[in-house]
Write a protein that holds these residues in place. Structure first.
Motif, PDB file in Angstrom:
ATOM      1  N   SER A   1       0.847  -1.188   0.000  1.00  7.14           N
ATOM      2  CA  SER A   1       0.000   0.000   0.000  1.00  7.14           C
ATOM      3  C   SER A   1       0.880   1.235   0.000  1.00  7.14           C
ATOM      4  CB  SER A   1      -0.905   0.022   1.234  1.00  7.14           C
ATOM      5  OG  SER A   1      -1.738  -1.100   1.285  1.00  7.14           O
TER       6      SER A   1
ATOM      7  N   TYR B   1      -2.257   0.603  -4.479  1.00  7.15           N
ATOM      8  CA  TYR B   1      -1.938  -0.741  -4.030  1.00  7.15           C
ATOM      9  C   TYR B   1      -1.178  -1.494  -5.122  1.00  7.15           C
ATOM     10  CZ  TYR B   1      -5.790   0.571  -0.976  1.00  7.15           C
ATOM     11  OH  TYR B   1      -6.600   1.235  -0.100  1.00  7.15           O
TER      12      TYR B   1
ATOM     13  N   THR C   1      -4.484   6.770  -2.271  1.00  6.87           N
ATOM     14  CA  THR C   1      -3.923   5.492  -1.855  1.00  6.87           C
ATOM     15  C   THR C   1      -3.830   4.577  -3.061  1.00  6.87           C
ATOM     16  OG1 THR C   1      -4.971   5.724   0.323  1.00  6.87           O
ATOM     17  CG2 THR C   1      -4.136   3.551  -0.269  1.00  6.87           C
TER      18      THR C   1
END
Length: 123
Positions: free
Chosen positions: A20, A79, A77
């Protein structure tokens, strides 16, 4: 401006990890973001990139079909889902924010970098 990567660790070959990266201090929603990796003594290597709206992705041949890059709707964010890990995937993984809105594969095209998270794949 800060990019904080996390999720690295030790995993056996064939296993999975999800990295992440949380961005703060700036709105990155209009910029492409990506992942790179580096082994000591070697150049930083492109892994994956995703465009500003998440609609376009690009992968290095070495990880295509095994890794998946994604980002949340707010763009803060991202990933990296890593499956079928191999010992050669062992490296420090860095997240980075591009200077551009479209997928970017070269290091120089990225303006902000996270601190890196270590992924170790044992055989």
């Amino acid at each position: 401006v800060q990019l904080q990567a996390s999720g690295g660790g030790l995993v056996q070959a064939g296993g999975s990890l999800t990295l992440s990266c949380v961005a703060s201090g700036r709105d990155f929603s209009t910029y492409a973001i990506g992942w790179f990796r580096q082994v000591p003594g070697k150049e930083r290597q492109f892994v994956a990139s995703i465009g500003w709206n998440g609609g376009t992705t690009y992968y290095a041949d070495s990880v295509k079909g095994r890794f998946t890059i994604s980002r949340d709707y707010a763009g803060s964010t991202m990933y990296l889902q890593m499956n079928s890990l191999k010992p050669e995937d062992t490296a420090v993984y860095y997240c980075a924010a591009s200077r551009y809105s479209s997928v970017t594969t070269n290091s120089s095209g990225h303006r902000f970098w996270g601190q890196g998270t270590l992924v170790t794949v044992s055989s």
